[in-house]
Scaffold this active site. Sequence first.
Site, PDB file in Angstrom:
ATOM      1  N   HIS A  14      15.013  -1.620   7.670  1.00 62.52           N
ATOM      2  CA  HIS A  14      14.464  -2.698   6.838  1.00 62.52           C
ATOM      3  C   HIS A  14      13.475  -2.122   5.844  1.00 62.52           C
ATOM      4  CE1 HIS A  14      10.403  -3.591   8.695  1.00 62.52           C
ATOM      5  NE2 HIS A  14      10.951  -3.181   9.812  1.00 62.52           N
TER       6      HIS A  14
ATOM      7  N   GLU B 102      10.495  -8.684   8.544  1.00 59.77           N
ATOM      8  CA  GLU B 102       9.201  -9.136   9.084  1.00 59.77           C
ATOM      9  C   GLU B 102       9.038 -10.648   9.011  1.00 59.77           C
ATOM     10  OE1 GLU B 102       7.511  -7.111  10.667  1.00 59.77           O
ATOM     11  OE2 GLU B 102       7.603  -5.102   9.796  1.00 59.77           O
TER      12      GLU B 102
ATOM     13  N   HIS C  38       1.749  -2.966  10.805  1.00 61.16           N
ATOM     14  CA  HIS C  38       1.263  -4.273  10.359  1.00 61.16           C
ATOM     15  C   HIS C  38      -0.222  -4.225   9.978  1.00 61.16           C
ATOM     16  CE1 HIS C  38       4.665  -6.156  13.011  1.00 61.16           C
ATOM     17  NE2 HIS C  38       5.115  -5.324  12.092  1.00 61.16           N
TER      18      HIS C  38
END
Length: 391
Positions: free
Chosen positions: A196, A248, A353
């Site tokens: 991703h 996400e 994150h």
Amino acid sequence: MKSILAFVSLACAVAAIPAQSPLLVNEPIDADFHVDGFDIDLSSRRLVQMEGQPPVWMTELDKIETKAQGLKFFDITDAPDLGSSARLRVQQSFPTPNATEQVKGVLKTLSTDGPIENLEKFSSFRTRYYRSDTGRQSQQWLASKISKITEASAPESLQNLITQTEFSHSWGQNSIIVRINGSAPVDEGIVIISAHQDSTNMWPFLPAPGADDDGSGTVTILEAYRALITSDFRPVQHVEFHWYSAEEGGLLGSQAVAKDYEARSANVIAQSQFDMTAWVKRGTKEEVGIITDYVDSGLTDFNKKLVDSYLEIPYVETKCGYACSDHASWGKAGYPSSFTIESTFENSNKNIHSANDRIDVSDEFSFTHMLEFSKLAVAFAIELGGWTKSD
Ligand code: BES
Ligand code: ZN
């Protein structure tokens, strides 16, 4: 800046998390609330499914807050019926690796040069959040990088067999699909290698370099692609490289792509996800983490054999404990999917994150470790895609 603070303040209030900074001022909730460079309607409604629970409708703001609290979910708004035709498909079996000569020939050409250069650039965007301007820019940069690599590395006759397309999404950052056409008809099978491209901070408006999650997987599979086409790889089956948007956001990009393949009755014979490939925790030995939950067990066993045959380091079995990356979208669609990560789940990079998910955060970030995963992607492509005899 004021608007970002207002958002964080707003979100903290909603989440009942104490605001960290005395600078934060509470402002009234406004459905048209916007932060420069982000296109988010915080009041829009999303259908979100948490593990083992029925789907629930919530606002985009509640969804952001739910993620910040550490809850795991699929956002199934755009693909609620993914997998409804899965039972019509036959079970696949996977071969014992045997294309040793061809695989080893390509492995020799892998290098950390491209991954270093590409990841330095890719992790320099402020964020690659899927609804942000810089998320769109990072996607455009990636698309143009891939086409330059194809032009520079693939012999001309191979270039005719390669297509690169953008799979459009309503939120702006598109998924990217590169296909090396096989000599066999497409219904005989498609092999997918994926990562991703988006990143996020726990609060999406804050910086998210996403060097490991998942800049590492992005450049890992790009290096595998470069090496394969440099060696004039001519597969029998169609071999595709996918860079998903909005993982996400709840696996949004991969669900949209898998839904399209399912609707076209595409015969995906195997999918392999690369998400976080760079981290070697201090004091631990280098290993390939093989995820054993939410995956196809036959394909996972096949990946173990590839590690034993072609990598310098051993594998270790591990679990996410939830549907943690895009392989889960393919699994839900009923296709054989697999997932390999940098270490055991427990020893993986804890900076994800956050603004600290950077290359230079520590010497635990390793490009040679990443290269082992490029080897795995190369082996996966050749062993499952086949290699037509050259004339
Ligand atoms: N790369 C992570 C998943 C992950 C974390 C794998 C740690 C291995 C070790 C992925 O990008 C992610 O953040 N997934 C979400 C869930 C998803 C369904 C939105 C997560 O873990 O919160
Ligand atoms: Zn993540």
